[in-house]
Design a protein around this motif. Structure first.
Motif, PDB file in Angstrom:
ATOM      1  N   LYS A   1       0.829  -1.203   0.000  1.00 14.58           N
ATOM      2  CA  LYS A   1       0.000   0.000   0.000  1.00 14.58           C
ATOM      3  C   LYS A   1       0.864   1.254   0.000  1.00 14.58           C
ATOM      4  CE  LYS A   1      -3.959  -2.107   2.070  1.00 14.58           C
ATOM      5  NZ  LYS A   1      -5.309  -1.722   1.871  1.00 14.58           N
TER       6      LYS A   1
ATOM      7  N   LYS B   1       1.668   6.521  -1.143  1.00 14.50           N
ATOM      8  CA  LYS B   1       0.725   5.537  -1.675  1.00 14.50           C
ATOM      9  C   LYS B   1       1.197   5.084  -3.048  1.00 14.50           C
ATOM     10  CE  LYS B   1      -3.447   7.390   0.346  1.00 14.50           C
ATOM     11  NZ  LYS B   1      -4.738   8.007   0.060  1.00 14.50           N
TER      12      LYS B   1
ATOM     13  N   GLU C   1      -2.969   1.820  -5.370  1.00 13.06           N
ATOM     14  CA  GLU C   1      -3.759   2.100  -4.172  1.00 13.06           C
ATOM     15  C   GLU C   1      -4.485   3.439  -4.295  1.00 13.06           C
ATOM     16  OE1 GLU C   1      -5.630   1.330  -0.728  1.00 13.06           O
ATOM     17  OE2 GLU C   1      -4.390  -0.051  -1.861  1.00 13.06           O
TER      18      GLU C   1
ATOM     19  N   GLU D   1      -8.566   3.893  -4.236  1.00 14.70           N
ATOM     20  CA  GLU D   1      -9.204   4.815  -3.297  1.00 14.70           C
ATOM     21  C   GLU D   1     -10.074   5.824  -4.044  1.00 14.70           C
ATOM     22  OE1 GLU D   1      -7.463   8.232  -0.493  1.00 14.70           O
ATOM     23  OE2 GLU D   1      -6.693   6.228  -0.035  1.00 14.70           O
TER      24      GLU D   1
ATOM     25  N   LYS E   1     -13.292   4.059  -5.328  1.00 12.88           N
ATOM     26  CA  LYS E   1     -14.217   3.650  -4.264  1.00 12.88           C
ATOM     27  C   LYS E   1     -15.092   4.787  -3.765  1.00 12.88           C
ATOM     28  CE  LYS E   1     -11.481  -0.079  -2.264  1.00 12.88           C
ATOM     29  NZ  LYS E   1     -10.752  -0.492  -1.064  1.00 12.88           N
ATOM     30  N   SER E   2     -14.644   6.014  -3.912  1.00  8.15           N
ATOM     31  CA  SER E   2     -15.388   7.158  -3.409  1.00  8.15           C
ATOM     32  C   SER E   2     -16.704   7.322  -4.166  1.00  8.15           C
ATOM     33  CB  SER E   2     -14.547   8.430  -3.547  1.00  8.15           C
ATOM     34  OG  SER E   2     -15.347   9.554  -3.302  1.00  8.15           O
TER      35      SER E   2
END
Length: 59
Positions: free
Chosen positions: A3, A10, A14, A18, A21-22
Motif C-alpha cells: 500500500k 501511496k 492504491e 481509493e 471507491k469514493s
C-alpha cells in the motif's frame, strides 16, 4: 500488494482504488472511462436471481 512505496507514499494502484471507491468520484470515473451504469433489474428478474442464489447456498 504493497500500500506504500519505498518512500512511504501511496502506490499508484492504491491511489486509483481509493479514488474509484469514493461515491463522490464514481460518476466522474464512469464518464471519463466511458463506462455504462447497469440499470436496475425488473422485480421479476431480481427475484429469480435471488431464488437461484438461495438454492446455490442451500447446496
Amino acid at each position: 500488494m504493497a500500500k506504500r512505496d519505498k518512500d512511504g507514499h501511496k502506490t499508484l494502484a492504491e491511489a486509483v482504488r481509493e479514488f474509484i471507491k469514493s461515491e463522490d468520484n464514481r460518476p466522474h470515473v464512469h464518464k471519463l472511462l466511458g463506462l455504462e451504469v447497469e440499470p436496475e433489474l425488473p422485480p421479476t428478474l431480481a427475484s429469480l436471481l435471488e431464488a437461484i442464489d438461495r438454492s446455490k447456498r442451500a447446496e
